[in-house]
Design a protein around this motif. Structure first.
Motif, short mmCIF file in Angstrom:
data_model
loop_
_atom_site.label_atom_id
_atom_site.label_comp_id
_atom_site.label_asym_id
_atom_site.label_seq_id
_atom_site.Cartn_x
_atom_site.Cartn_y
_atom_site.Cartn_z
N VAL A 337 2.02 -21.93 22.54
CA VAL A 337 0.74 -21.84 21.83
C VAL A 337 0.55 -23.07 20.95
N GLY A 338 1.62 -23.48 20.27
CA GLY A 338 1.54 -24.65 19.39
C GLY A 338 1.10 -25.89 20.15
N ILE A 360 -16.73 -33.95 16.94
CA ILE A 360 -16.32 -32.54 16.86
C ILE A 360 -15.14 -32.50 15.89
N ALA A 361 -15.35 -31.85 14.75
CA ALA A 361 -14.27 -31.80 13.76
C ALA A 361 -14.01 -30.34 13.38
N VAL A 362 -12.75 -29.94 13.53
CA VAL A 362 -12.38 -28.55 13.27
C VAL A 362 -11.26 -28.53 12.24
N SER A 363 -11.36 -27.65 11.25
CA SER A 363 -10.27 -27.53 10.26
C SER A 363 -9.82 -26.06 10.20
N GLY A 364 -8.71 -25.87 9.51
CA GLY A 364 -8.24 -24.50 9.27
C GLY A 364 -7.33 -23.93 10.35
N VAL A 365 -7.04 -24.73 11.39
CA VAL A 365 -6.17 -24.20 12.45
C VAL A 365 -4.83 -24.93 12.45
N PRO A 366 -3.77 -24.23 12.80
CA PRO A 366 -2.44 -24.86 12.78
C PRO A 366 -2.23 -25.79 13.96
N VAL A 371 2.88 -23.77 14.20
CA VAL A 371 3.08 -22.54 14.99
C VAL A 371 4.54 -22.40 15.38
N ALA A 372 5.17 -23.53 15.74
CA ALA A 372 6.58 -23.47 16.13
C ALA A 372 7.43 -22.97 14.96
N GLU A 373 7.08 -23.36 13.75
CA GLU A 373 7.89 -22.97 12.59
C GLU A 373 7.54 -21.57 12.08
#
Lengths: 394, 434
Positions: A337-338, A360-366, A371-373
């Motif tokens: 997933v990461g 296209i700028a996206v924030s707030g997602v890992p 995700v791995a950690e």
């Protein structure tokens, strides 16, 4: 005469017992399958979701069918480019759906618009794969408990689209494909408004891309470790430069491999080929290794689905028979997933660099390391704490 | 974990052997193996005991489409037979070609090939045309033992022949490889091997054909048109989708056979009691259909417990040369034990493996599906072998009958192995078929 009557009675009794046993087995086995088909998963509308609609808005032939799936729109604070994320094209490759759900439960779009279809083949997600011994559900551990998801099949359910032809003839190129591919939403692109149900699904996505002027379309998958096209970004000629930049960047900056595979022009019906050939979007198909789908593995358990650890694959890896590195740590869902999260974000960034007027700028997602950690569950919302109006039962 | 999976496999084998020893049928023995495997797997929660019922029921649907095709195709061919169509064609063949032995033998071979090629089941060929063809071979002076051998080999080849090859269909479905490109890849070897078989086993007794008086009297009113029209409907429906794919509704093979059956029923010169015929067909096919259901269950349990993965792992880990040396034994033997299930359990991982190291998957599948029918003469199932003996009226020992097949058996094995080993060089056959 009495003996004959007694024998007949015994025969009838035997048959009655057998019929009862058959009925009991049918109920024992059939009811869970029915429950699986009707089990909806809650998706929480995150802070960026501005609208939820059905794909049938773009493909009316889907209306009222199990294939009519939800589309989430995340309109940005500023105008810009548009991207479409498609997941669960194959519902037995859940890393795509989990990535999509993390996006739509966490993302805030700063510039541009993001469309997300978390369960593209909704029919397939409610089906199983007879003969392959899959689990029906899997749970992702979170800080507040487990969140349950359906585990589905690669192809749509025959309950929704049947019969299959003796051979599937691809529209519009007339290439002959396996009969079962008529139910495979990664063979039915670009689709038809009045074609078989799965062609109507892909037609809906094509119409969405054409009418909304989608710039970037990402189809998220998983592939066997013994399959040559795995751990990669598949891209046609139009997208290959961006894909190459993405592959180089994630390797240099985040430390994971994700090479580029060219989309073969002669193999029709696949998203990475047809989306670009029949619409305005730049297509990318992402593959992360999913050991669960390999043939020479141990039991097909939920644990294996999530941690990707298998002794047979480990042995085969030592013999050089896998197409990805494989060790005792397996290929856990966090890693898969990461990778998808980072590659999607990097595609947006590289596209924005190339097309500065349509960012296209996206924030707030890992990203991958997060995700791995922290695990996938850290980024899943708790439906019990969401307002009823913020939950979409998919 | 490997040890636990080996134990589960041992339990499954023991259950199968015990069931066979208790005189249970093949399908019940396979079911017993599946249940035993599931129960022993429950000790390691693979699958959990509570899910065993679901796995058995789900697995039973694995081959539902194949089962439907099998039933409707057999129903169709049985109607053609009951209407007198088969007798008419066999009689006409002997009348027209009886004096030219080679042509008569070839025509009889084609008659046996057609039903199996259409249905994917050699048993359908034998059930429908086996008896009259055996009679015709007798009229050509072929002794019963050799007639049975010809029927067994050619019926096996008919199952492998296009357009419906169930082994290849199972392999394609399991490996996500298109079920296309088999027409010449299978058609050419099947015709060549069939020709070799009928000539090798049927050529010697040049006693000359007698009059066709011993053959069943043709049904009054039967004509070539009545025989051929249902086949034209079937092939017409298949061709219509190929020619106008975006304007033709998808019928599917089952419905296409069912529609052809309706035409055969309507055109039959004699009245056919359809309900009785349909119920007789189901009764006759029941062991086969039940085997398909049970094999699906077994496959599901083998996958859920890891046994299938173990088999696959063993196949992939075997050195390639040894693997090829084992094919002529293991492939037919697996068919003898599991019938079509062998393609799923053994074939799918083999195709994955050979494809990944550069062998041409479609040609390899074609080669393997020439080897599998040979196993239909081997115990414990020996389905086609027993049927061949039955319809030909041969009453000698089964072993002698099998011995009579040795020459075509060896040639088929050699051709199949050549196709597998040199699959890349034979890829042109696939291109021709496309």
């Amino acid at each position: 005469m009495e003996m004959r009557t007694g024998g007949v009675k015994r025969g009838v009794a035997d048959k009655a017992v057998l019929a009862a046993l058959f009925l009991a087995l049918a109920l024992w086995g059939g009811l869970p399958l029915r429950r699986h088909r009707h089990h909806d998963i809650p998706i929480v509308k995150g802070p960026g979701v501005t609208r939820v609609f059905r794909l049938s808005e773009y493909s009316p032939g889907l209306k009222g069918t199990t294939a009519d799936t939800f589309v989430f729109e995340l309109r940005g604070r500023e105008p810009g480019g548009k991207a479409l994320l498609i997941a669960n094209t194959h519902s037995n490759e859940p890393e795509g759906m989990l990535s999509a759900i993390i996006f739509l439960e966490n993302a805030v779009v700063e510039k541009g618009t993001l469309y997300i279809i978390p369960v593209f083949n909704n029919s397939g997600s409610r089906a199983t794969r007879p003969g392959d011994g899959y689990p029906l559900y899997f749970d992702i551990a979170t800080d507040w408990g487990a969140r349950r998801f359906r585990f589905g099949n690669r192809d749509a359910s025959p309950l929704d689209q049947w019969p299959d032809p003796d051979v599937y003839i691809h529209y519009p190129d007339r290439q002959l494909l396996s009969y079962i591919d008529v139910r495979n939403t990664n063979r039915t692109w670009p689709g038809r408004a009045d074609g078989p149900l799965m062609e109507r699904v892909t037609f809906g996505a094509m119409e969405l891309m054409r009418r909304e002027g989608i710039d970037v379309a990402i189809d998220i998958h998983g592939a066997e470790t013994m399959f040559p096209v795995t751990n990669c970004i598949v891209a046609p000629e139009s997208s290959v430069r961006i894909a190459t930049m993405v592959a180089m960047t994630v390797k240099a900056m985040e430390g994971f491999e994700n090479h580029v595979e060219p989309s073969p022009a002669g193999f029709r019906g696949l998203s990475h080929r047809e989306i670009g050939d029949h619409g305005p979007s730049l297509p990318f198909l992402l593959e992360a290794p999913i050991p669960f789908l390999d043939q020479p593995t141990g039991p097909k358990t939920v644990e294996f689905l999530l941690d990707g650890k298998d002794p047979f694959l480990l042995s085969l890896s030592a013999k050089g028979k896998l197409f990805v590195p494989y060790d005792e740590s397996g290929w856990p869902i966090e890693k898969r997933v990461g990778q998808h999260m980072s590659v999607c974000l990097e595609i947006f960034r590289q596209f924005s660099r190339k097309s500065a007027d349509r960012p296209i700028a996206v924030s707030g997602v890992p990203r991958y390391a997060d995700v791995a950690e922290n695990g996938v569950g850290r980024y899943l919302a708790d439906p019990s704490k969401a307002a009823p109006g913020d939950i979409v039962m998919n | 974990m490997t040890t636990q999976i080996i134990v589960i496999l041992a339990v499954m084998i023991a259950a199968y052997v015990a069931a066979k020893a208790a005189k249970a049928s093949v399908e019940l023995s396979i079911f017993a193996a599946a249940v035993a495997g599931g129960l022993s797997g429950a000790f390691i929660e693979a699958p959990p005991l509570g899910e065993l019922g679901r796995h058995l029921v789900e697995g039973s649907f694995t081959y539902i489409d194949v089962i439907l095709v099998f039933f409707t195709a057999t129903l169709f061919m049985t109607i053609v037979n009951d209407s007198g169509g088969v007798d008419y064609v066999v009689r006409a063949t002997l009348r027209g070609l009886g004096r030219t032995r080679i042509l008569a033998l070839l025509a009889l071979m084609i008659i046996v090939l057609v039903p199996g090629a259409l249905t994917g089941a050699g048993s359908v060929s034998l059930l429908v045309v086996g008896a009259p063809v055996a009679l015709a071979l007798g009229r050509l002076g072929v002794p019963q033992k050799r007639a049975a051998a010809i029927l067994f080999i050619v019926a096996g080849l008919s199952a492998a022949a296009p357009p419906v090859n169930i082994w290849a269909m199972i392999l394609c479905a399991g490996t996500a490889i298109p079920y296309v490109g088999f027409e010449f890849t299978l058609g050419i070897p099947v015709l060549l091997l069939g020709t070799f078989t009928v000539l090798a086993l049927g050529w010697k007794n040049a006693a000359g054909a007698g009059p066709a008086a011993d053959l069943p009297e043709p049904v009054p009113g039967m004509t070539w048109w009545r025989v051929l029209a249902p086949f034209l409907v079937f092939f017409g429906l298949v061709a219509a989708y190929r020619i106008w794919p975006f304007a033709t509704p998808i019928f599917g093979l089952s419905l296409e056979f069912a529609l052809a059956a309706v035409v055969a029923l309507v055109l039959s010169p004699k009245k056919i009691a359809f309900l009785k015929l349909a119920s007789d067909t189901v009764r006759r096919l029941l062991p086969l259909l039940a085997t398909m259901v049970a094999v699906g269950m077994l496959q599901q349990i083998m996958t859920a417990t890891g046994v299938r993965g173990l088999v696959s792992f063993a196949a992939i880990s075997t050195p390639l040369v040894l693997l090829f040396l084992l094919f002529p034994l293991v492939i037919p033997f697996s068919e003898g034990v599991l019938t079509y299930g062998a393609a799923a359990i053994l074939g799918i991982p083999l195709i994955w493996f050979l494809d990944s190291i550069g062998y041409h998957a479609t040609v390899v599948m074609a080669g393997l599906s020439l080897l599998w029918p040979l196993g239909d003469g081997l115990p414990p199932t020996a389905l086609i072998g027993r049927l061949s003996v039955m319809v030909s009226g041969y009453d000698g020992s089964y072993k002698d009958f099998l011995k009579a097949t040795w020459l075509p058996w060896l040639v088929i094995t050699a051709v199949a192995m050549a196709m597998i080993v040199f699959s890349s060089k034979l890829a042109f056959l696939v291109k021709w078929s496309m």
